[in-house]
Design an enzyme around this catalytic site. Sequence first.
Site, PDB file in Angstrom:
ATOM      1  N   LYS A   1       2.403  -8.632   7.325  1.00 55.49           N
ATOM      2  CA  LYS A   1       2.294  -8.241   5.916  1.00 55.49           C
ATOM      3  C   LYS A   1       3.669  -8.340   5.227  1.00 55.49           C
ATOM      4  O   LYS A   1       4.689  -8.510   5.899  1.00 55.49           O
ATOM      5  CB  LYS A   1       1.721  -6.822   5.810  1.00 55.49           C
TER       6      LYS A   1
HETATM    7  C1  PLP Z   1      -4.009  -5.653   7.187  1.00 55.16           C
HETATM    8  C2  PLP Z   1      -5.110  -5.182   6.329  1.00 55.16           C
HETATM    9  C3  PLP Z   1      -5.731  -3.939   6.507  1.00 55.16           C
HETATM   10  C4  PLP Z   1      -5.443  -3.050   7.678  1.00 55.16           C
HETATM   11  O1  PLP Z   1      -4.129  -2.762   7.882  1.00 55.16           O
HETATM   12  P1  PLP Z   1      -3.642  -2.296   9.344  1.00 55.16           P
HETATM   13  O2  PLP Z   1      -2.253  -1.839   9.086  1.00 55.16           O
HETATM   14  O3  PLP Z   1      -3.715  -3.486  10.237  1.00 55.16           O
HETATM   15  O4  PLP Z   1      -4.536  -1.197   9.780  1.00 55.16           O
HETATM   16  C5  PLP Z   1      -6.704  -3.555   5.608  1.00 55.16           C
HETATM   17  N1  PLP Z   1      -7.080  -4.339   4.588  1.00 55.16           N
HETATM   18  C6  PLP Z   1      -6.533  -5.552   4.395  1.00 55.16           C
HETATM   19  C7  PLP Z   1      -6.985  -6.377   3.242  1.00 55.16           C
HETATM   20  C8  PLP Z   1      -5.547  -6.012   5.269  1.00 55.16           C
HETATM   21  O5  PLP Z   1      -5.037  -7.235   5.088  1.00 55.16           O
END
Ligand code: PLP
Length: 383
Positions: free
Chosen positions: A182
Amino acid sequence: SSLLPYSRQIVSEEDISAVTEVLASDWLTTGPKIEEFEKSFASFVDAKEAVAVSNGTAALHAGMYALNISKGDEVIVPTMTFAGTANAVLFQEGTPVFVDSDPETLLIDPSKVESAITKNTKAIVAVDYAGHSCDYDVLKIIAEKHQLPLLADACHALGGSFKGKSVGSLADLSTFSFHPVKPITTGEGGMITTDDAGLAQKMRQFRNHCITTDHRERQEQGSWFYEQVDLGYNYRLTDLQCALGQTQLKNVPERTKSRQAIAAKYDQAFAKLNAVQPLSVSDDVSHAYHLYVIQLKLDQLTADRSQIFKALRAENIGVNVHYIPVHLHPFDREELKTAPGLCPEAEKAYERIISLPIFAGMDDQDVSDVIEAVTKVCQAYAV
Ligand SMILES: *Cc1c(COP(=O)(O)O)cnc(C)c1O
């Protein structure tokens, strides 16, 4: 050469020393770094409050809890998202109601949101897919008309904006993830932003078992007493992670710009390719480009998506697919009785999407490697 991933973290010397400093301090968790990171994050996205939690899915769960989602409640979610978006509704025993995508952007289709609302609907969740903010003006009109809270799953979109307003300040609640793919990372980590102090307070309690005080508050008060007032979880983020988040956050503007520059090069190169259709981008957004998604024009190709995918992997391009529409997962089909045909645009898109590598650490050579590989593969399979 080795596989170029679709995304990866950047960790600097400054990040490393920030974490090392916390390791030698009194507080590894529930310490002062939590509030420091929360304050910086809130101010960065122009929100009044930010609540740090252990991951992006926990952020969504805390959001569902704060909005009082419970058994029998329906929550509207786009099907074109990561499974965690819908799971958070199920954690609270609510029912996700899947809504189809706009075929040009793959964002939730606002016209279909309105028709999915019933007397049991308790919230609307929008996802800023790929890093492109949804149109929160339109979504807010629908939400206000039906008196529903609006949650933005902004896990892709930190650093982006809509009509000049930062992602994180556009909905009643906005959630973020700090997984290494991310825009910024804390290893695992998440955040919820809001202007509502009451909701923030509820989520801070929820991340700590719904216990009224935390370890440090009790130590400072010289007291052992606490009460648990509801069912909560251990969704705390550590001070180590918050220190890392704090230094990572400083780089958001610069790293967003470098992903936008990569996207501009892709746009230019792919405009020449008949078989490649990038997603549309609204003039109202500054795109955070967590993902660069192309839709293959299958009628221009003799191969399907999975053959193109394999051919690009063979060129060492770490392409990916985001996402299998959530309503097609075996769990959701079983649990929610969903089936193909429910969201035809997302299902069609799923057959032809590929995510190309995009992250701030890519150099010019990486970018031209991707462009060359896509061009070569499309030519090889041209009709
Ligand atoms: C990555 C992501 C999540 C979940 O995040 P985590 O930190 O992996 O639990 C939820 N929604 C979207 C759209 C994501 O890209």
